[in-house]
Write a protein that holds these residues in place. Structure first.
Motif, mmCIF file in Angstrom:
data_model
loop_
_atom_site.group_PDB
_atom_site.id
_atom_site.type_symbol
_atom_site.label_atom_id
_atom_site.label_comp_id
_atom_site.label_asym_id
_atom_site.label_seq_id
_atom_site.Cartn_x
_atom_site.Cartn_y
_atom_site.Cartn_z
ATOM 1 N N GLU A 1 0.831 -1.204 0.000
ATOM 2 C CA GLU A 1 0.000 0.000 0.000
ATOM 3 C C GLU A 1 0.866 1.254 0.000
ATOM 4 O O GLU A 1 1.988 1.250 0.509
ATOM 5 N N SER A 2 0.294 2.311 -0.526
ATOM 6 C CA SER A 2 0.923 3.627 -0.484
ATOM 7 C C SER A 2 -0.164 4.688 -0.609
ATOM 8 O O SER A 2 -1.311 4.372 -0.939
ATOM 9 N N GLY A 3 0.212 5.938 -0.334
ATOM 10 C CA GLY A 3 -0.714 7.038 -0.541
ATOM 11 C C GLY A 3 -1.329 7.616 0.715
ATOM 12 O O GLY A 3 -2.074 8.591 0.645
ATOM 13 N N GLY A 4 -1.052 7.021 1.859
ATOM 14 C CA GLY A 4 -1.603 7.570 3.089
ATOM 15 C C GLY A 4 -0.935 8.879 3.461
ATOM 16 O O GLY A 4 0.050 9.299 2.835
ATOM 17 N N GLY A 5 -1.474 9.536 4.491
ATOM 18 C CA GLY A 5 -0.891 10.792 4.946
ATOM 19 C C GLY A 5 -1.831 11.546 5.844
ATOM 20 O O GLY A 5 -2.843 11.011 6.312
ATOM 21 N N LEU A 6 -1.476 12.815 6.068
ATOM 22 C CA LEU A 6 -2.264 13.711 6.906
ATOM 23 C C LEU A 6 -3.056 14.653 6.005
ATOM 24 O O LEU A 6 -2.485 15.282 5.103
ATOM 25 N N THR B 1 -1.176 1.450 5.531
ATOM 26 C CA THR B 1 -0.742 2.832 5.359
ATOM 27 C C THR B 1 -1.623 3.724 6.232
ATOM 28 O O THR B 1 -2.841 3.547 6.286
ATOM 29 N N GLN B 2 -1.003 4.650 6.944
ATOM 30 C CA GLN B 2 -1.721 5.489 7.908
ATOM 31 C C GLN B 2 -2.445 6.625 7.199
ATOM 32 O O GLN B 2 -1.847 7.342 6.386
ATOM 33 N N VAL B 3 -3.705 6.801 7.552
ATOM 34 C CA VAL B 3 -4.485 7.948 7.102
ATOM 35 C C VAL B 3 -4.941 8.703 8.341
ATOM 36 O O VAL B 3 -5.576 8.128 9.225
ATOM 37 N N THR B 4 -4.604 9.981 8.403
ATOM 38 C CA THR B 4 -4.990 10.816 9.529
ATOM 39 C C THR B 4 -5.738 12.029 9.003
ATOM 40 O O THR B 4 -5.223 12.757 8.155
ATOM 41 N N VAL B 5 -6.955 12.226 9.515
ATOM 42 C CA VAL B 5 -7.778 13.356 9.103
ATOM 43 C C VAL B 5 -7.906 14.302 10.290
ATOM 44 O O VAL B 5 -8.439 13.928 11.334
ATOM 45 N N SER B 6 -7.397 15.505 10.116
ATOM 46 C CA SER B 6 -7.406 16.465 11.214
ATOM 47 C C SER B 6 -8.637 17.353 11.139
ATOM 48 O O SER B 6 -9.179 17.624 10.061
ATOM 49 N N ILE B 7 -9.041 17.832 12.317
ATOM 50 C CA ILE B 7 -10.214 18.708 12.398
ATOM 51 C C ILE B 7 -9.868 20.088 11.856
ATOM 52 O O ILE B 7 -8.795 20.609 12.131
ATOM 53 N N GLY C 1 -12.546 17.090 5.257
ATOM 54 C CA GLY C 1 -13.098 17.466 3.962
ATOM 55 C C GLY C 1 -12.165 17.256 2.796
ATOM 56 O O GLY C 1 -12.553 17.416 1.634
ATOM 57 N N GLY C 2 -10.917 16.880 3.076
ATOM 58 C CA GLY C 2 -9.923 16.678 2.035
ATOM 59 C C GLY C 2 -10.032 15.326 1.357
ATOM 60 O O GLY C 2 -10.943 14.535 1.636
ATOM 61 N N SER C 3 -9.076 15.064 0.457
ATOM 62 C CA SER C 3 -9.072 13.825 -0.323
ATOM 63 C C SER C 3 -7.700 13.166 -0.296
ATOM 64 O O SER C 3 -6.675 13.844 -0.150
ATOM 65 N N LEU C 4 -7.724 11.863 -0.454
ATOM 66 C CA LEU C 4 -6.513 11.069 -0.620
ATOM 67 C C LEU C 4 -6.831 9.914 -1.554
ATOM 68 O O LEU C 4 -7.981 9.462 -1.616
#
Length: 125
Positions: free
Chosen positions: A6-11, A119-125, A15-18
């Protein structure tokens, strides 16, 4: 030998996209069910989306209309496009593969024989 990477994760902000990618080797999309699962801290691994050998797709209710699973045979890659992300989508996302999974079991992580490293996905407020 099956390998999933897997790849493509992130912060990303609320409302954003990945777009996540899963590079698959040793897998034929014509006979394998490919799935995306996620696991948040302190919670069990849960089904997100699946694309079956016949191209049919399935989603958990909370991501319908926001996430799209797709595959590219030429690149041997499965994608998860995630739009309108929410903080509750924060988790480690895993790609999984299984040959011959029946429809009634595709949401169960125990169905899948092969897994990526996540892969880590983090969605911030």
């Amino acid at each position: 030998q099956v390998q999933l990477v897997e790849s493509g994760g992130g912060l990303v902000q609320d409302g954003g996209s990945l777009r996540l990618s899963c590079a698959a080797s040793g897998v034929s999309f014509s006979s394998y069910t490919m799935g995306w699962f996620r696991q948040a801290t302190g919670r069990e691994r849960e089904f997100v989306a699946t694309i079956r050998y016949n191209g049919h797709t399935y989603y958990r209710d909370s991501v319908k209309g926001r996430f799209t699973i797709s595959r590219d045979r030429a690149r041997s890659t499965v994608y998860l496009q995630m739009n309108s992300l929410k903080p509750e989508d924060t988790a480690v996302y895993y790609c999984a593969a299984d040959r011959g999974a029946i429809l009634s079991t595709i949401r169960d992580p125990n169905t899948y024989d092969y897994w990526g490293q996540g892969t880590q996905v983090t969605v911030s407020i």
